[in-house]
Design a protein around this motif. Structure first.
Motif, PDB file in Angstrom:
ATOM      1  N   ASP A  49      10.284  57.133  -0.603  1.00 55.78           N
ATOM      2  CA  ASP A  49      10.533  57.239   0.835  1.00 55.78           C
ATOM      3  C   ASP A  49      12.012  57.019   1.147  1.00 55.78           C
ATOM      4  N   ALA A  50      12.631  56.069   0.476  1.00 52.31           N
ATOM      5  CA  ALA A  50      14.055  55.798   0.719  1.00 52.31           C
ATOM      6  C   ALA A  50      14.921  56.980   0.305  1.00 52.31           C
ATOM      7  N   THR A  51      14.457  57.741  -0.666  1.00 52.99           N
ATOM      8  CA  THR A  51      15.207  58.912  -1.115  1.00 52.99           C
ATOM      9  C   THR A  51      15.046  60.082  -0.156  1.00 52.99           C
ATOM     10  N   ILE A  52      13.807  60.347   0.261  1.00 56.74           N
ATOM     11  CA  ILE A  52      13.523  61.570   1.005  1.00 56.74           C
ATOM     12  C   ILE A  52      13.713  61.426   2.509  1.00 56.74           C
ATOM     13  N   ARG A  53      13.537  60.230   3.056  1.00 56.58           N
ATOM     14  CA  ARG A  53      13.572  60.053   4.502  1.00 56.58           C
ATOM     15  C   ARG A  53      14.892  60.479   5.140  1.00 56.58           C
ATOM     16  N   PRO A  54      16.054  60.067   4.613  1.00 54.34           N
ATOM     17  CA  PRO A  54      17.304  60.514   5.252  1.00 54.34           C
ATOM     18  C   PRO A  54      17.484  62.029   5.207  1.00 54.34           C
ATOM     19  N   GLN A  55      17.029  62.652   4.139  1.00 57.78           N
ATOM     20  CA  GLN A  55      17.164  64.100   4.019  1.00 57.78           C
ATOM     21  C   GLN A  55      16.302  64.811   5.057  1.00 57.78           C
ATOM     22  N   LEU A  56      15.077  64.323   5.246  1.00 60.15           N
ATOM     23  CA  LEU A  56      14.180  64.950   6.206  1.00 60.15           C
ATOM     24  C   LEU A  56      14.615  64.687   7.650  1.00 60.15           C
ATOM     25  N   ALA A  57      15.155  63.514   7.899  1.00 56.40           N
ATOM     26  CA  ALA A  57      15.595  63.193   9.258  1.00 56.40           C
ATOM     27  C   ALA A  57      16.648  64.198   9.734  1.00 56.40           C
ATOM     28  N   ALA A  58      17.465  64.666   8.801  1.00 58.90           N
ATOM     29  CA  ALA A  58      18.521  65.613   9.167  1.00 58.90           C
ATOM     30  C   ALA A  58      17.959  66.985   9.536  1.00 58.90           C
ATOM     31  N   THR A  59      16.736  67.279   9.140  1.00 49.17           N
ATOM     32  CA  THR A  59      16.153  68.587   9.437  1.00 49.17           C
ATOM     33  C   THR A  59      15.350  68.596  10.741  1.00 49.17           C
TER      34      THR A  59
END
Length: 245
Positions: A99-109
């Motif tokens: 979750d810590a890896t993917i969450r910032p990436q998804l938030a940007a989308t």
């Protein structure tokens, strides 16, 4: 050696009633929110699932946590949900490292997903298609856009897909169309990325043989990571394999 099975669900081991082979006995495998049976499994699918169950089955699905909980099948290991956006540990908890890896990436989308939803709804309204679109959210995280026709008219999704193509033009999103499911998925998502995380984390240092099972084009990348791949006859992937010889 342990066998680890990464298993897609919808269209692979169960499907809605109209997609079941005519005349075959079926049993409920997943339910709607009101408790009504929604997806069904044939005896042959059950037999294959029993065979796969000799290994460690890890569901690898686009289903959200809520939809996954309405699947009535015995899974007792980790699970990959939301096209790889969410990983559950064997105890059913959120995998916090992933979750810590993917969450910032998804938030940007998120802004683009909201804009894509508006485009899909506008195209449907303009052409009178009746298609509905929504951004799938899980664990307070916007994940991907899905569009469907309430009456199952998959042809109505074609013009919506055309309207969404600009969002996928630069590679930041991918468009997937499989029957009555049209999805716009951020490139940072992918079942294959979650599969790699599970292999590197949960089975680190352990010799395993891996089997991927799936039916759609979006499953192909995670099947390619596995030692062996399996697809159902008549599926989207099966059709492409036959066409390419």
């Amino acid at each position: 050696m342990r066998v680890v099975v990464f298993l897609d669900l919808d269209g692979t081991v169960f499907q809605t009633r109209p997609k079941c082979p005519p005349g075959e006995p079926v049993r409920p495998a997943a339910y709607a929110r009101d408790g009504a049976p929604l997806s069904f499994m044939t005896d042959r699918q059950r037999a294959v699932l029993d065979l796969l169950g000799r290994g460690s089955i890890i569901p690898t699905t686009a289903r959200s946590l809520d939809a996954f909980r309405r699947v009535d099948l015995p899974f007792d290991h980790a699970a990959i949900l939301d096209f790889g956006g969410v990983i559950l540990t064997p105890g059913g908890k959120l995998d916090e490292a992933w979750d810590a890896t993917i969450r910032p990436q998804l938030a940007a989308t998120a802004p683009d997903l909201a804009a894509a939803r508006a485009v899909a709804e506008a195209q449907s309204a303009r052409l009178g298609l009746g298609v509905t679109a929504r951004v799938i959210t899980d664990f307070d995280l916007p994940l991907y856009l899905v569009a469907k026709h309430p009456g199952g008219d998959a042809a109505a999704l074609g013009p919506v897909r055309d309207a969404l193509r600009p969002f996928a033009a630069d590679g930041r999103f991918a468009l997937h169309l499989n029957d009555n499911n049209l999805s716009l998925v951020p490139a940072c998502l992918g079942k294959e990325r979650a599969v790699r995380h599970i292999l590197d984390t949960y089975f680190a240092g352990e010799p395993v043989a891996t089997l991927g099972v799936g039916d759609g084009f979006s499953d192909a990348p995670f099947l390619a990571l596995c030692d062996f791949g399996m697809v159902p006859r008549g599926s989207q992937l099966f059709g492409r394999m036959r066409a390419e010889g």
